[in-house]
Structure formats: C-alpha cells, structure tokens
Design a protein around this motif. Structure first.
Motif, mmCIF file in Angstrom:
data_model
loop_
_atom_site.group_PDB
_atom_site.id
_atom_site.type_symbol
_atom_site.label_atom_id
_atom_site.label_comp_id
_atom_site.label_asym_id
_atom_site.label_seq_id
_atom_site.Cartn_x
_atom_site.Cartn_y
_atom_site.Cartn_z
ATOM 1 N N ASN A 211 42.635 -39.505 40.763
ATOM 2 C CA ASN A 211 41.437 -38.664 40.852
ATOM 3 C C ASN A 211 41.461 -37.758 42.084
ATOM 4 O OD1 ASN A 211 40.905 -40.481 42.885
ATOM 5 N ND2 ASN A 211 38.880 -41.038 42.188
ATOM 6 N N ALA A 212 42.630 -37.587 42.697
ATOM 7 C CA ALA A 212 42.734 -36.731 43.881
ATOM 8 C C ALA A 212 43.152 -35.307 43.518
ATOM 9 C CB ALA A 212 43.713 -37.331 44.890
ATOM 10 N N ASP A 213 44.115 -35.165 42.654
ATOM 11 C CA ASP A 213 44.651 -33.855 42.280
ATOM 12 C C ASP A 213 44.228 -33.518 40.853
ATOM 13 O OD1 ASP A 213 46.135 -31.623 41.608
ATOM 14 O OD2 ASP A 213 48.058 -32.450 42.243
ATOM 15 N N PRO A 214 43.367 -32.502 40.663
ATOM 16 C CA PRO A 214 42.909 -32.153 39.310
ATOM 17 C C PRO A 214 44.030 -31.712 38.377
ATOM 18 C CG PRO A 214 42.195 -30.510 40.909
ATOM 19 C CD PRO A 214 42.808 -31.633 41.689
ATOM 20 N N ASP A 215 45.179 -31.344 38.932
ATOM 21 C CA ASP A 215 46.297 -30.952 38.076
ATOM 22 C C ASP A 215 46.829 -32.119 37.253
ATOM 23 O OD1 ASP A 215 46.227 -28.280 38.770
ATOM 24 O OD2 ASP A 215 47.666 -28.513 40.406
ATOM 25 N N VAL A 216 46.585 -33.345 37.696
ATOM 26 C CA VAL A 216 47.012 -34.498 36.912
ATOM 27 C C VAL A 216 46.303 -34.490 35.565
ATOM 28 C CG1 VAL A 216 47.028 -37.021 36.776
ATOM 29 C CG2 VAL A 216 47.654 -35.891 38.914
ATOM 30 N N LYS A 217 44.987 -34.274 35.566
ATOM 31 C CA LYS A 217 44.235 -34.210 34.301
ATOM 32 C C LYS A 217 44.750 -33.068 33.433
ATOM 33 C CE LYS A 217 40.190 -33.677 36.036
ATOM 34 N NZ LYS A 217 38.758 -33.498 36.249
ATOM 35 N N THR A 218 44.942 -31.923 34.032
ATOM 36 C CA THR A 218 45.437 -30.755 33.296
ATOM 37 C C THR A 218 46.779 -31.052 32.652
ATOM 38 O OG1 THR A 218 44.280 -29.280 34.812
ATOM 39 C CG2 THR A 218 46.070 -28.318 33.512
ATOM 40 N N ASP A 219 47.680 -31.634 33.423
ATOM 41 C CA ASP A 219 49.014 -31.955 32.908
ATOM 42 C C ASP A 219 48.951 -33.005 31.807
ATOM 43 O OD1 ASP A 219 50.065 -30.160 34.720
ATOM 44 O OD2 ASP A 219 50.811 -31.695 36.105
ATOM 45 N N MET A 220 48.123 -34.031 32.004
ATOM 46 C CA MET A 220 48.025 -35.071 30.977
ATOM 47 C C MET A 220 47.510 -34.508 29.663
ATOM 48 S SD MET A 220 46.707 -38.434 33.040
ATOM 49 C CE MET A 220 46.653 -39.420 31.550
ATOM 50 N N LEU A 221 46.466 -33.705 29.727
ATOM 51 C CA LEU A 221 45.916 -33.129 28.495
ATOM 52 C C LEU A 221 46.936 -32.214 27.812
ATOM 53 C CD1 LEU A 221 42.273 -32.466 29.701
ATOM 54 C CD2 LEU A 221 43.029 -34.215 28.066
ATOM 55 N N ARG A 222 47.674 -31.440 28.587
ATOM 56 C CA ARG A 222 48.719 -30.576 28.019
ATOM 57 C C ARG A 222 49.789 -31.418 27.335
ATOM 58 N NH1 ARG A 222 53.322 -29.758 30.090
ATOM 59 N NH2 ARG A 222 52.620 -30.157 32.226
ATOM 60 N N ARG A 223 50.217 -32.486 27.998
ATOM 61 C CA ARG A 223 51.250 -33.347 27.428
ATOM 62 C C ARG A 223 50.764 -34.028 26.150
ATOM 63 N NH1 ARG A 223 55.825 -35.196 30.295
ATOM 64 N NH2 ARG A 223 56.242 -33.726 31.978
ATOM 65 N N PHE A 224 49.505 -34.468 26.151
ATOM 66 C CA PHE A 224 48.954 -35.055 24.924
ATOM 67 C C PHE A 224 48.978 -34.041 23.787
ATOM 68 C CE2 PHE A 224 46.407 -38.341 27.417
ATOM 69 C CZ PHE A 224 47.188 -39.408 26.979
ATOM 70 N N ARG A 225 48.629 -32.790 24.083
ATOM 71 C CA ARG A 225 48.657 -31.752 23.040
ATOM 72 C C ARG A 225 50.080 -31.532 22.530
ATOM 73 N NH1 ARG A 225 44.659 -29.479 26.502
ATOM 74 N NH2 ARG A 225 46.220 -28.174 27.520
ATOM 75 N N GLU A 226 51.064 -31.638 23.425
ATOM 76 C CA GLU A 226 52.464 -31.463 23.014
ATOM 77 C C GLU A 226 52.934 -32.618 22.127
ATOM 78 O OE1 GLU A 226 53.850 -29.118 27.092
ATOM 79 O OE2 GLU A 226 54.614 -31.125 26.703
ATOM 80 N N VAL A 227 52.588 -33.829 22.512
ATOM 81 C CA VAL A 227 53.038 -35.008 21.761
ATOM 82 C C VAL A 227 52.284 -35.145 20.442
ATOM 83 C CG1 VAL A 227 53.153 -37.539 21.793
ATOM 84 C CG2 VAL A 227 53.787 -36.237 23.836
ATOM 85 N N HIS B 179 42.664 -39.265 17.170
ATOM 86 C CA HIS B 179 42.802 -40.708 16.976
ATOM 87 C C HIS B 179 44.067 -41.235 17.667
ATOM 88 C CE1 HIS B 179 39.458 -41.234 14.163
ATOM 89 N NE2 HIS B 179 39.829 -40.075 13.622
ATOM 90 N N MET B 180 45.131 -40.496 17.566
ATOM 91 C CA MET B 180 46.393 -40.903 18.191
ATOM 92 C C MET B 180 46.260 -40.934 19.720
ATOM 93 S SD MET B 180 48.394 -41.546 15.671
ATOM 94 C CE MET B 180 49.935 -41.713 16.557
ATOM 95 N N LYS B 181 45.635 -39.922 20.276
ATOM 96 C CA LYS B 181 45.453 -39.867 21.731
ATOM 97 C C LYS B 181 44.600 -41.027 22.217
ATOM 98 C CE LYS B 181 45.793 -34.861 21.611
ATOM 99 N NZ LYS B 181 45.052 -33.579 21.740
ATOM 100 N N THR B 182 43.528 -41.333 21.477
ATOM 101 C CA THR B 182 42.661 -42.446 21.859
ATOM 102 C C THR B 182 43.412 -43.768 21.790
ATOM 103 O OG1 THR B 182 40.699 -41.264 21.141
ATOM 104 C CG2 THR B 182 40.511 -43.657 21.337
ATOM 105 N N SER B 183 44.216 -43.938 20.763
ATOM 106 C CA SER B 183 45.010 -45.167 20.674
ATOM 107 C C SER B 183 46.006 -45.259 21.820
ATOM 108 C CB SER B 183 45.744 -45.237 19.334
ATOM 109 O OG SER B 183 44.819 -45.475 18.297
ATOM 110 N N THR B 184 46.486 -44.128 22.288
ATOM 111 C CA THR B 184 47.446 -44.121 23.390
ATOM 112 C C THR B 184 46.788 -44.518 24.713
ATOM 113 O OG1 THR B 184 48.827 -42.464 22.300
ATOM 114 C CG2 THR B 184 49.083 -42.691 24.683
ATOM 115 N N VAL B 185 45.644 -43.911 25.044
ATOM 116 C CA VAL B 185 44.988 -44.256 26.321
ATOM 117 C C VAL B 185 44.207 -45.558 26.205
ATOM 118 C CG1 VAL B 185 44.809 -41.872 27.122
ATOM 119 C CG2 VAL B 185 42.853 -42.924 25.995
ATOM 120 N N GLY B 186 43.756 -45.884 25.016
ATOM 121 C CA GLY B 186 42.961 -47.089 24.815
ATOM 122 C C GLY B 186 41.478 -46.784 24.828
ATOM 123 N N HIS B 187 40.714 -47.669 24.209
ATOM 124 C CA HIS B 187 39.265 -47.469 24.138
ATOM 125 C C HIS B 187 38.543 -48.159 25.287
ATOM 126 C CE1 HIS B 187 39.147 -51.534 22.594
ATOM 127 N NE2 HIS B 187 37.843 -51.515 22.812
#
Length: 131
Positions: free
Chosen positions: A52-68, A86-94
């Motif tokens: 939660n320190a570098d906002p680019d982590v969120k940006t990168d994660m969301l981009r990678r999820f869109r790619e996968v 549904h796939m993304k939610t299963s990946t990060v968990g509920h």
C-alpha cells in the motif's frame, strides 16, 4: 460480532484500500487480540493483502490481471459475459484472515487490505467477523 462494510466502486476494475475501515472497526469494538476474517459477498470482487506504499503496484496488478484474463474471449460461455471477473476473484480469493494484537491489525510495513473490484462500477459489500 459481524460487521458489514459498503464500498462504491467507480471503475470497471480497481483496488480500494479498506485497511483503515477494518482497523477503525476493530478499535471501536474494543478487540485486543484475536483474528478478523474479512469476506467479499460477491463472485466478481475479492479481497487481497498487498503493498500500500506505491500506487503503481495496484496499477500493475490490474494490468496483469487484464492480460491473463482478457474480458472478451471467444470460447467463454457464461451468459453475463463476465467470466474474466470470476477468474480474477478466484485468483485473489474472496476472503482474508488478519491477526489482531494489542488492538491493531498485524500487517507488514508495506501491507494493506484491498477490496478488488473486477466487474464494476457497482455498490459492493464485504463482511468482517472477529474470533
């Protein structure tokens, strides 16, 4: 004790830091030591602990999820068209389990709890239970 939290998302996919909301509730309830289980009430939105320190982590994660998990896939059969969510939610968990010690969530220096929207914008909710 069970608490329902409400989140309004404003993007198709986003990660919202909800750490302080859960921490404030733990403090208000007077919890000193225990465990908090936090659970999304949706199949297209999850919860994760991450930096939660570098906002680019969120940006990168969301981009990678869109790619996968691309939104449009010719072989997806789900009628709502949101199989990727549904796939993304299963990946990060509920759900996430967090330790509480001396009234504070036990998280690493750079960690925060994120509500992960994968099919927004929407009104969402997650629940927390202290054990």
């Amino acid at each position: 004790m069970l608490k329902t939290f409400h989140v309004r998302t404003d993007h198709h996919d986003q990660m919202i830091d909800v750490t302080s909301q859960v921490q404030d509730w733990v403090r208000e309830e007077g919890v000193k030591d225990g465990v908090v289980i936090v659970s999304s009430m949706h199949t297209t939105a999850g919860l994760t602990v991450n930096e939660n320190a570098d906002p680019d982590v969120k940006t990168d994660m969301l981009r990678r999820f869109r790619e996968v998990y691309p939104w449009d896939h010719a072989e997806d059969k789900h009628a709502e068209g949101n199989t990727a969510a549904h796939m993304k939610t299963s990946t990060v968990g509920h759900a996430q389990t967090l330790i509480v010690e001396d009234g504070r969530l036990v998280l690493g220096t750079w960690q925060g709890l994120y509500f992960c929207e994968f099919d927004g914008p929407r009104s969402r909710k997650f629940v927390a239970k202290v054990l």
